[in-house]
Scaffold this motif. Sequence first.
Motif, short mmCIF file in Angstrom:
data_model
loop_
_atom_site.label_atom_id
_atom_site.label_comp_id
_atom_site.label_asym_id
_atom_site.label_seq_id
_atom_site.Cartn_x
_atom_site.Cartn_y
_atom_site.Cartn_z
N SER A 33 0.86 -1.19 0.00
CA SER A 33 0.00 0.00 0.00
C SER A 33 0.89 1.23 0.00
O SER A 33 1.88 1.29 0.73
CB SER A 33 -0.88 0.03 1.25
OG SER A 33 -1.99 -0.80 1.09
N LYS B 244 0.25 5.41 -0.09
CA LYS B 244 -0.74 6.50 -0.14
C LYS B 244 -2.11 5.97 -0.54
O LYS B 244 -2.66 5.08 0.08
CB LYS B 244 -0.26 7.60 -1.10
CG LYS B 244 0.96 8.36 -0.55
CD LYS B 244 1.46 9.36 -1.56
CE LYS B 244 2.80 9.94 -1.11
NZ LYS B 244 3.51 10.58 -2.20
N GLU B 245 -2.60 6.44 -1.63
CA GLU B 245 -3.95 6.06 -2.06
C GLU B 245 -3.94 4.85 -3.01
O GLU B 245 -4.96 4.50 -3.58
CB GLU B 245 -4.62 7.24 -2.79
CG GLU B 245 -4.78 8.47 -1.94
CD GLU B 245 -5.90 8.28 -0.92
OE1 GLU B 245 -7.06 8.48 -1.29
OE2 GLU B 245 -5.60 7.89 0.24
N VAL B 246 -2.76 4.30 -3.22
CA VAL B 246 -2.64 3.27 -4.25
C VAL B 246 -2.22 1.93 -3.65
O VAL B 246 -1.42 1.88 -2.72
CB VAL B 246 -1.62 3.70 -5.34
CG1 VAL B 246 -1.66 2.72 -6.51
CG2 VAL B 246 -1.90 5.11 -5.81
N VAL C 239 -2.23 -2.33 -10.36
CA VAL C 239 -2.37 -1.06 -9.65
C VAL C 239 -3.85 -0.83 -9.36
O VAL C 239 -4.67 -0.84 -10.29
CB VAL C 239 -1.81 0.10 -10.50
CG1 VAL C 239 -1.81 1.39 -9.69
CG2 VAL C 239 -0.40 -0.22 -10.97
N ASP D 142 -6.84 1.39 -6.96
CA ASP D 142 -7.02 2.59 -6.14
C ASP D 142 -7.61 2.21 -4.79
O ASP D 142 -7.86 1.05 -4.50
CB ASP D 142 -7.84 3.65 -6.88
CG ASP D 142 -9.25 3.18 -7.17
OD1 ASP D 142 -9.79 2.39 -6.38
OD2 ASP D 142 -9.80 3.59 -8.22
N SER D 143 -7.83 3.21 -3.97
CA SER D 143 -8.21 2.94 -2.57
C SER D 143 -9.63 2.41 -2.42
O SER D 143 -10.04 2.03 -1.33
CB SER D 143 -8.06 4.23 -1.74
OG SER D 143 -8.86 5.24 -2.35
N SER D 144 -10.38 2.35 -3.52
CA SER D 144 -11.74 1.81 -3.41
C SER D 144 -11.73 0.29 -3.18
O SER D 144 -12.74 -0.29 -2.80
CB SER D 144 -12.54 2.15 -4.67
OG SER D 144 -12.01 1.45 -5.78
N LYS E 173 -4.10 -1.80 -14.71
CA LYS E 173 -4.89 -0.86 -13.90
C LYS E 173 -6.20 -1.56 -13.58
O LYS E 173 -7.04 -1.77 -14.45
CB LYS E 173 -5.14 0.40 -14.74
CG LYS E 173 -5.09 1.69 -13.95
CD LYS E 173 -5.29 2.87 -14.87
CE LYS E 173 -6.38 3.78 -14.29
NZ LYS E 173 -6.76 4.83 -15.24
N GLU F 195 -9.79 -2.76 -12.61
CA GLU F 195 -11.16 -2.25 -12.55
C GLU F 195 -12.01 -3.16 -11.65
O GLU F 195 -12.97 -2.71 -11.04
CB GLU F 195 -11.76 -2.19 -13.95
CG GLU F 195 -11.21 -1.00 -14.75
CD GLU F 195 -11.40 -1.16 -16.25
OE1 GLU F 195 -11.98 -2.17 -16.67
OE2 GLU F 195 -10.95 -0.26 -16.99
#
Lengths: 391, 391
Positions: free
Chosen positions: B55, B57-59, B76, B78-80, B111, B113
Amino acid sequence: MLGARRLLGALRLCSSVSCPRPRASAKMRVRDALRVQDARGECVTVQGWIRSVRSQKEVLFLHVNDGSSLESLQIVADSSFDSRELTFGSSVQVQGQLVKSQSKRQNVELKAEKIEVIGDCEAKAFPIKYKERHPLEYLRQYPHLRCRTNALGSILRVRSEATAAIHSYFKDNGFVHIHTPVLTSNDCEGAGELFQVEPSSKIKGPKESFFDVPAFLTVSGQLHLEVMSGAFTQVFTFGPTFRAENSQSRRHLAEFYMVEAEISFVESLQDLMQVMEELFKATTEMVLSHCPEDVELCHQFIAAGQKGRLEHMLKNNFLIISYTEAIEILKQASQNFAFTPKWGVDLQTEHEKYLVRHCGNIPVFVINYPSELKPFYMRENEDGPQNTEVA
Amino acid sequence: MLGARRLLGALRLCSSVSCPRPRASAKMRVRDALRVQDARGECVTVQGWIRSVRSQKEVLFLHVNDGSSLESLQIVADSSFDSRELTFGSSVQVQGQLVKSQSKRQNVELKAEKIEVIGDCEAKAFPIKYKERHPLEYLRQYPHLRCRTNALGSILRVRSEATAAIHSYFKDNGFVHIHTPVLTSNDCEGAGELFQVEPSSKIKGPKESFFDVPAFLTVSGQLHLEVMSGAFTQVFTFGPTFRAENSQSRRHLAEFYMVEAEISFVESLQDLMQVMEELFKATTEMVLSHCPEDVELCHQFIAAGQKGRLEHMLKNNFLIISYTEAIEILKQASQNFAFTPKWGVDLQTEHEKYLVRHCGNIPVFVINYPSELKPFYMRENEDGPQNTEVA
């Protein structure tokens, strides 16, 4: 007596390593010689076994085969050659010029300049006779010679080609090849009777100490492959498998080769069936294109109609029917079965054969079996186990 | 506990066969994804096991490996995404866009999804730990999991590649592949202690009746291959071989795979040595070019300096020395041997190792042995047997 023996491992040592004997002409396999399109007197040397001898006026015709193909190469020699030693079964080395053939039977022939008999063959003692077709039962007595016949030669070339095609298919599709062990302590899903393995009685000392547990010959690499698919996703094995079933039938062998594959992350049974269909078709296509003469021979003399069946299979999609549909088809069959088809009972060979004929001689997948007929580890359908007949 | 297990043979049956579920994105192996040069947001799905989680930051950065290559694909997210389930060892399916990576460490990254955990993995119970290097002795306890480590994965990918290369070499050079039998009644040239085979004790009735003669596991397919070379000229086999030698050493295995080839009409020992050299080199080249990362790993962590030795071998011709020369070299060696080299006595492993080092770490053929040291069927040199030392 036999030509080949003399040269098996026949290694003449040159005194000088760096300076091999210059060769008058290039060595060529019969298969390659036969494929030369516009032969223009190329100087070549061919080695093999004489398959036929024919004298005609001043000319001697020989056919020489080296096992690289079913077809033999025609050798044309003039009357200066002594034909007495050039007998059926002898092994020879022929040097000469590759020329366009006068006959329509072949493209090329070899105009002999030098014929060397490497191993002579005495016709009387040789169990394979010129121009005779020998039953397979007869040839069974001569396991060391029968591969020089057309039938056995073709079958083993086809097997070799199919083996290569199976390896290629899996490699091209990203499968990792695993040599699953032959010696094992597991009996997989109880696929058959086991052979047990122990150090031979000639070994002194307690035998029990060799393996810590009873050791058997594998009946399937499935369990090992499943573990491997948990690391490589797609894996296959193609190795010897054993059954200690003392049955004399076409379907029972103590030792046979088996292809097995395991794929992780499979989403549907269709994905698996597609791999199986592609494997069958890729292998068949390779055999048909690389050994057309061998397939033709089997078609004519061993398994009548086989070639047509293979071509028919290649042109069509494999069929998929449910177990329930299969039982329905069998119940409506006009044929009398030894085992009456009944929902909840496994299919017999006679049933499977009927289904294939019914479906137009195309391979058929039967899916959605009652769970009771399948091993405990088979995944159930998402609508739950089906153990009673549904409309 | 383990992700893979859940999906092994995980076959969801669709109700409709002709209408497979439409896929949002194309499935891709990690190996293929890593090779995409100019990634432009291709929509792909990757399946495999999580090798690292980080982890920042936000990634969220994940590395996913499917066994198709040593390298993992960077994911990669994201924080979701909920990182609690995305643990080391879990199996996941990741859908997303393949994009050029910002980092220099890799060309591409995925990336995410959608990330689906197919099988979760509890870190405490999982014997392989994140970021730890486990000794092979430790991993030996977990034969069902160890192939998910870098070391075992690399070794098995190399073995798979080498196996394919061996088959290719022989096929490309006109050899017919023969499956020589594993069950046999001959013990070849007495190459080693035999395993005897009998139907398992569970089978009722007299065991003696299964085979007419005592049956053993093969120690070599040589005799069968020699017969076959008398029909096909060039033949090979590559199958399991067995020795009932109860030695715990790197050189003794109960079961191992062996390449054997036989060629009829060979004119000199040089012809045979050339085939062996070509086979070694073709196989090595294939492994180096198809699994460079795996070779690099072995080079760094398993067999130090191995890669350099292989490249050195490829660049040089194998050497050929006579037995008499070999003994001379050994006599002049400064090294103290456990077995003193002496003309007329066979070479020991320590001698062979010294000869290879002496010759600059290139494989060395030793020829022209005294005939007394060789089996009865070896062909003698044309100048007769050599059983006394000559100058």
